[in-house]
Design an enzyme around this catalytic site. Structure first.
Site, PDB file in Angstrom:
ATOM      1  N   ARG A   9      -9.687  13.232  -5.178  1.00  0.00           N
ATOM      2  CA  ARG A   9     -10.890  14.080  -5.320  1.00  0.00           C
ATOM      3  C   ARG A   9     -11.333  14.204  -6.765  1.00  0.00           C
ATOM      4  O   ARG A   9     -12.418  14.712  -7.042  1.00  0.00           O
ATOM      5  CB  ARG A   9     -10.627  15.480  -4.741  1.00  0.00           C
ATOM      6  CG  ARG A   9     -10.558  15.454  -3.223  1.00  0.00           C
ATOM      7  CD  ARG A   9     -10.577  16.861  -2.643  1.00  0.00           C
ATOM      8  NE  ARG A   9      -9.631  16.925  -1.521  1.00  0.00           N
ATOM      9  CZ  ARG A   9      -8.575  17.716  -1.479  1.00  0.00           C
ATOM     10  NH1 ARG A   9      -8.312  18.554  -2.467  1.00  0.00           N
ATOM     11  NH2 ARG A   9      -7.773  17.681  -0.442  1.00  0.00           N
ATOM     12  N   ARG A  23       0.828  -1.208   0.000  1.00  0.00           N
ATOM     13  CA  ARG A  23       0.000   0.000   0.000  1.00  0.00           C
ATOM     14  C   ARG A  23       0.867   1.265   0.000  1.00  0.00           C
ATOM     15  O   ARG A  23       0.590   2.222   0.726  1.00  0.00           O
ATOM     16  CB  ARG A  23      -0.934   0.018   1.208  1.00  0.00           C
ATOM     17  CG  ARG A  23      -1.882  -1.159   1.278  1.00  0.00           C
ATOM     18  CD  ARG A  23      -3.075  -0.961   0.331  1.00  0.00           C
ATOM     19  NE  ARG A  23      -4.171  -1.808   0.692  1.00  0.00           N
ATOM     20  CZ  ARG A  23      -5.326  -1.365   1.214  1.00  0.00           C
ATOM     21  NH1 ARG A  23      -5.538  -0.104   1.408  1.00  0.00           N
ATOM     22  NH2 ARG A  23      -6.273  -2.213   1.524  1.00  0.00           N
ATOM     23  N   TYR A  66     -14.544 -11.784   1.409  1.00  0.00           N
ATOM     24  CA  TYR A  66     -15.235 -10.491   1.236  1.00  0.00           C
ATOM     25  C   TYR A  66     -16.577 -10.679   0.531  1.00  0.00           C
ATOM     26  O   TYR A  66     -17.559 -10.008   0.841  1.00  0.00           O
ATOM     27  CB  TYR A  66     -14.372  -9.524   0.418  1.00  0.00           C
ATOM     28  CG  TYR A  66     -13.326  -8.811   1.250  1.00  0.00           C
ATOM     29  CD1 TYR A  66     -13.692  -7.796   2.127  1.00  0.00           C
ATOM     30  CD2 TYR A  66     -11.987  -9.157   1.165  1.00  0.00           C
ATOM     31  CE1 TYR A  66     -12.751  -7.153   2.900  1.00  0.00           C
ATOM     32  CE2 TYR A  66     -11.035  -8.519   1.932  1.00  0.00           C
ATOM     33  CZ  TYR A  66     -11.419  -7.508   2.805  1.00  0.00           C
ATOM     34  OH  TYR A  66     -10.495  -6.879   3.574  1.00  0.00           O
ATOM     35  N   ARG A  75      -3.588   6.948   0.945  1.00  0.00           N
ATOM     36  CA  ARG A  75      -4.037   8.123   1.692  1.00  0.00           C
ATOM     37  C   ARG A  75      -3.016   8.788   2.589  1.00  0.00           C
ATOM     38  O   ARG A  75      -3.214   9.918   3.007  1.00  0.00           O
ATOM     39  CB  ARG A  75      -5.274   7.753   2.526  1.00  0.00           C
ATOM     40  CG  ARG A  75      -6.511   7.586   1.676  1.00  0.00           C
ATOM     41  CD  ARG A  75      -7.581   6.892   2.430  1.00  0.00           C
ATOM     42  NE  ARG A  75      -7.090   5.579   2.841  1.00  0.00           N
ATOM     43  CZ  ARG A  75      -7.808   4.678   3.454  1.00  0.00           C
ATOM     44  NH1 ARG A  75      -9.042   4.941   3.774  1.00  0.00           N
ATOM     45  NH2 ARG A  75      -7.296   3.515   3.774  1.00  0.00           N
ATOM     46  N   ASP A 134      -7.559  -2.361  -6.989  1.00  0.00           N
ATOM     47  CA  ASP A 134      -7.997  -2.959  -5.723  1.00  0.00           C
ATOM     48  C   ASP A 134      -8.356  -4.415  -5.974  1.00  0.00           C
ATOM     49  O   ASP A 134      -8.750  -4.785  -7.083  1.00  0.00           O
ATOM     50  CB  ASP A 134      -9.204  -2.220  -5.145  1.00  0.00           C
ATOM     51  CG  ASP A 134      -9.377  -2.574  -3.673  1.00  0.00           C
ATOM     52  OD1 ASP A 134      -8.696  -1.971  -2.828  1.00  0.00           O
ATOM     53  OD2 ASP A 134     -10.154  -3.512  -3.369  1.00  0.00           O
TER      54      ASP A 134
END
Ligand code: CP3
Length: 350
Positions: free
Chosen positions: A43, A29, A155, A33, A79
């Site tokens: 954004r 990762r 998941y 973020r 992802d």
């Protein structure tokens, strides 16, 4: 170095005869973020899944950490949950809550998963692979990835993270034939997905089995080792020279069977795996990758450098890729990642 054959530090970690001066490194990762430039870029898309299907945004997100830290590899920005989405399951990322899937609860829902949608749906991901590959400097390898069958199944059955996988584990015990249909479809989808990534420029593949540690031994063999071995065979039939890194997080002592029986070229170690044990028990079987605690990367301080050096001397320099034991956490100061990178680059084997 021969002309036209750039030396990629990451590839040297896979069974090369030459011993590198320092191990190659990248970070799970490494895009995301904790980087203010990623938060700004993010954004530009209304939600995370839309971001994942915009090749130009994915290319830029994958390149951002390299500009700061000069890792030996970029990882495709995408992802693991694009596969359930491509198979027709409803997937959304809710801001502040992580992924939400319309959970699969029975054989009918599993039978409705549609492999024919896969390639067309994932076309933007392949465009992101090609764009990232074209933008990388020659010494930087491109890692592609997918979730492993068990972790994706978890998941898809649970519908979200943050559980101990009780529903998925119960289905695997109570309805193994039904569960096997799901796993079989995922093996097929994952194999096609990563082979297409390779066709577009991926040079190393990582299979994320983030929830492998939830299974007892016999179930680990059936739902982690077996399906992973099937995916690895498909990759090797398609591209024998592309190394595969398996990351069965939390597998404990079962790491040894995983390294021996899946056919992976490298195993990714979580932070709980003792480095000295890994050196003795796993390095004879596979290249190892890991395993600095991501909470220490977040915390910083003197222990950060001490632990980085301890891992380097225990596992390096050959057949080793320095990494974290799990992904960079969102509130990790980028300077801590820079300090780890500097420590690795200055390190010399004793
Ligand atoms: O540098 C990179 O590695 C970026 C590419 C990448 C992402 N997810 C981007 C992402 C990779 C390799 C992943 C893998 C992934 N995704 C895993 C396996 C690794 C692991 O951490 O165990 C898993 C389990 C997922 C599923 C997933 N995606 C979850 C559970 C979440 C929510 C939790 C979280 O970290 O936010 C995501 C969202 C996600 N995937 C983000 C990013 C950058 C954050 C979403 C955003 O930016 O809005």
């Amino acid at each position: 170095m021969s002309a036209g054959a750039p030396l990629k530090g990451l590839l040297a970690a896979f069974g090369s005869a030459t011993i590198p001066e320092r191990p190659p490194f990248w970070f799970l990762r490494q895009a995301g973020r904790y980087l203010p430039e990623y938060q700004r870029l993010r954004r530009e898309a209304p939600d995370f899944l839309s971001f994942c299907y915009e090749p130009a945004l994915c290319v830029e997100a994958a390149l951002q950490p390299l500009r700061r830290f000069r890792m030996d590899a970029a990882i495709l920005f995408s992802d693991i949950l694009v596969i359930p989405d491509a198979l027709g399951q409803r997937v959304a990322f809710v801001e502040g809550h992580g992924p939400r899937l319309e959970p699969l609860r029975d054989a009918d829902a599993i039978a409705a998963l549609d492999l024919d949608r896969l390639d067309a749906h994932l076309e933007p991901v392949y465009a992101a692979v090609a764009g990232t590959a074209a933008a990388l400097p020659p010494q930087t390898a491109l890692i592609g990835f997918a979730g492993a069958p068990w972790t994706l199944a978890l998941y898809m059955i649970e519908g979200h993270g943050g559980t101990a996988g009780e529903r998925a584990r119960a289905m695997a015990w109570r309805a193994p034939e039904t569960f096997a249909v799901l796993i079989g479809r995922l093996v097929e989808a994952i194999a096609r997905f990563v082979c297409r990534q390779i066709d577009h420029g991926v040079e190393v593949v990582q299979l994320f089995d983030s929830w492998a540690g939830l299974l007892p031994e016999s179930q680990f063999r059936t739902w982690v080792i077996g399906p992973t071995a099937a995916v690895v065979r498909r990759i090797k039939d398609h591209a024998p020279d592309v190394p595969v890194i398996g990351f069965p997080r939390g597998a404990g002592a079962a790491y040894a069977a995983y390294a021996r029986e899946t056919g992976v070229d490298a195993v990714g170690l979580d932070a709980g795996v003792p480095a000295v044990w890994a050196r003795a028990a796993l390095k004879p079987l596979a290249t190892v990758q890991g395993n600095l605690d991501n909470l220490l990367a977040q915390a910083g301080g003197d222990a950060l450098e001490d632990e980085t050096l301890r891992i380097l001397s225990a596992l390096g320099p050959e057949r080793f890729i320095f990494n974290l034991g799990h992904g960079v956490l969102p509130d990790t100061p980028p300077e801590h990642i820079a300090r780890i990178a500097e420590t690795i680059m200055a390190w010399k084997p004793a």
